[in-house]
Design an enzyme around this catalytic site. Structure first.
Site, PDB file in Angstrom:
ATOM      1  N   GLU A   6     -10.301  -3.954  -6.096  1.00 36.17           N
ATOM      2  CA  GLU A   6      -9.923  -3.089  -4.971  1.00 36.17           C
ATOM      3  C   GLU A   6      -9.835  -1.633  -5.439  1.00 36.17           C
ATOM      4  O   GLU A   6      -9.584  -1.354  -6.617  1.00 36.17           O
ATOM      5  CB  GLU A   6      -8.604  -3.538  -4.338  1.00 36.17           C
ATOM      6  N   SER A  53       0.839  -1.194   0.000  1.00 39.98           N
ATOM      7  CA  SER A  53       0.000   0.000   0.000  1.00 39.98           C
ATOM      8  C   SER A  53       0.881   1.254   0.000  1.00 39.98           C
ATOM      9  O   SER A  53       1.729   1.411  -0.860  1.00 39.98           O
ATOM     10  CB  SER A  53      -0.981  -0.026   1.174  1.00 39.98           C
ATOM     11  N   HIS A 108      -7.487  -5.921  -0.646  1.00 46.64           N
ATOM     12  CA  HIS A 108      -6.332  -5.017  -0.628  1.00 46.64           C
ATOM     13  C   HIS A 108      -5.237  -5.593   0.258  1.00 46.64           C
ATOM     14  O   HIS A 108      -5.495  -6.104   1.343  1.00 46.64           O
ATOM     15  CB  HIS A 108      -6.781  -3.648  -0.109  1.00 46.64           C
TER      16      HIS A 108
END
Length: 534
Positions: free
Chosen positions: A476, A382, A506
């Site tokens: 996502e 991320s 995710h």
């Protein structure tokens, strides 16, 4: 809270705002507005509990107490306060929506079910939404189906009121910060939002943009709850649904209401509870050029195996090196070597460029410790994936030897939130949504331009970067960050290995029980072996 009404004829010499909202110091807020334009003016004045003598819905308080509480306000406001002849004091009561509203043919609505904090003007608004929803579902039901209709009413309303209440409480906390450092961080976040959400349509669209007349016609499963996910959304496989549910319930309403403090606590709890590091694994603390980090080794470490320098996710606001150790250790096992999780500084306390500065220091510290750049693999999930890419761009610009490769899992590389999947999959991703990404991203870049490649590496010159291993999940919210990065990197001549998995979540690789996690970790090991043997 003091409540008072002043007839317009008593305010002829006072210039009044149509609506005013003034924070006047710790525990003191003055909210004023016309009840009837040019006829009756309302004043709501909150004071610290220690300055309240008694509370009553009928008896007037001592006006001199009110004037003493606001004795140092600006002259115009003081002149207005001097016109108050009577007022009463009430406590500000609120609580999260209670767990159950409906029993047979009896249900609750409004403040009986979810007394709202007096902010965002949602006390009456949520009650009105309740009433319309209840009337609509009852209108469609037969007399025999009334209990079922009331259950549907609660099913539609409780998730929404929970989200609105938590958001309102978070905003109360945010606007009443008193410590200079926290005020500076809050104001910096607001500056950041001016770049990507200048009219706060993203931030508060779920409150102001909600149309109950349209919403009540949609299936009940379309209701968005605390995580901004459709309540009826589910994945195909039991294991992927398990991961989906873990993300969906990662934060409690109380943690959301406490702003980034509560979110940090909730995220650490989420990671520690669900992904504990095995007791067999030893953890070493170290500093890389002054940046605190944690090191773990593969249980069967191979000679000349690479070192993974890992950056955790959390939108630059949440997460920690310790929280990412279980995943970092699985990376070490995948490459047969060592992983180092970096505890870079977090926003909003430490906005850009703190994270990238720490990443650069950690990398240089690792090289200076004797680990050659050719043996280093950068990794991140991320926002950590975005940081790893930004670090590589910074190293290239500085002429510093580049690492052997970069692993990006669902990387957050465009903090402008321009990716089409941000809107396309709204309500389908329990781990990320535009509201939260706006909050986190603006907390990080603050007054800085979000298209700067050091913030959003998608906009950088990717030519010359080492081989990339990029992966994300179909459906996502940040999928288009990965797909656009793959496309731009390939056009720049970068060697890209990519995997887009289906029916997952995710940052799926942090969930060790997912089959796609096992296959991806195996693929990472094969990719590393191939890269090192070139």
């Amino acid at each position: 809270m003091w409540r008072a009404l002043i007839p317009a004829e008593m305010l002829r010499d006072v210039h009044l705002e149509e609506k005013g909202n003034y924070w006047l110091g710790p525990g003191r807020t003055l909210i004023t507005y016309w009840v009837r334009p040019n006829n009756l003016y309302s004043i709501l004045a909150s004071v610290p509990a220690a300055e309240v003598q008694r509370e009553s819905w009928t008896e007037s308080g001592d006006i001199e107490d009110l004037r003493r509480s606001f004795s140092d306000i600006e002259p115009r406001a003081r002149k207005m306060m001097e016109q108050i002849e009577s007022g009463f004091i009430t406590g500000m009561y609120y609580r999260d929506p209670i767990d159950r509203w409906t029993y047979g043919r009896v249900t609750l609505m409004g403040d009986a079910a979810h007394p709202m904090v007096p902010f965002l003007a949602q006390g009456a608004a949520q009650g009105i939404e309740d009433a319309w929803t209840m009337a609509t579902v009852l209108e469609k039901a037969s007399k025999k189906d009334v209990p079922t209709a009331l259950q549907e009413y609660e099913q539609r309303r409780r998730p929404r009121t929970t989200r609105v209440q938590a958001g309102a409480r978070a905003m109360v906390k945010l606007t009443h910060e008193t410590e200079p450092d926290r005020i500076r961080a809050r104001n910096g976040r607001w500056k950041g939002m001016q770049h990507i959400d200048p009219m706060t349509e993203t931030t508060w669209g779920f409150v102001w943009g909600y149309d109950v007349l349209k919403a009540v016609k949609l299936p009940a499963g379309e209701v968005l709850g605390l995580s901004a996910t459709k309540e009826g959304k589910s994945l195909k496989r039991p294991e992927s649904q398990r991961a989906f549910s873990l993300w969906k319930n990662a934060f409690s309403p109380e943690q959301v209401a406490r702003g980034h403090d509560g979110l940090r606590e909730g995220y650490e709890e989420f990671l520690a509870t669900n992904f504990p590091l095995s007791k067999e694994v030893g953890v070493e603390s170290l500093e890389l050029h002054g940046v605190p980090s944690l090191r773990v080794h593969a249980l069967r470490k191979r000679a000349n195996a690479p070192t993974v320098l890992h950056f955790h996710g959390g939108g630059y606001v949440l997460g920690s090196a310790r929280g990412s150790l279980e995943y970092a250790h699985r990376l070490a096992e995948a490459v047969g070597g060592t992983s180092i999780a970096v505890d870079y500084r977090l926003a909003p306390d430490h906005p850009y460029p703190a994270a990238i500065d720490d990443a650069l220091d950690a990398y240089r510290g690792l090289v200076n410790s004797g680990v050659p750049a050719s043996s280093i693999i950068l990794s991140g999930e991320s926002s950590g994936g975005g940081l790893a890419l930004a670090l590589a761009l910074a190293l290239k610009t500085a002429g510093t030897p580049l690492p052997a490769g970069i692993i990006g899992v669902c990387p957050f590389v465009d903090l402008t939130l321009r990716g089409p999947s941000v809107s396309q999959f709204a309500g389908d991703d329990p781990a990320a949504n535009r509201d939260m990404l706006t909050y986190l991203g603006a907390s990080y870049f603050q007054g800085h331009e979000p298209t700067d490649p050091m913030v959003s590496p998608l906009y950088g010159d990717l030519a010359g970067l080492p081989p990339l291993f990029l992966t994300a999940s179909e459906g996502e919210v940040l999928l288009s960050d990965t797909t656009r990065l793959i496309e731009r990197a390939q056009k720049a001549g970068v060697d890209v290995t990519s995997r887009i998995v289906d029916d997952s979540v995710h940052v799926y690789t942090i969930f060790p029980f997912l089959p796609e996690t096992a296959s991806t970790m195996k693929a990472i090991g094969e990719w590393i072996e191939g890269s090192f043997n070139r």
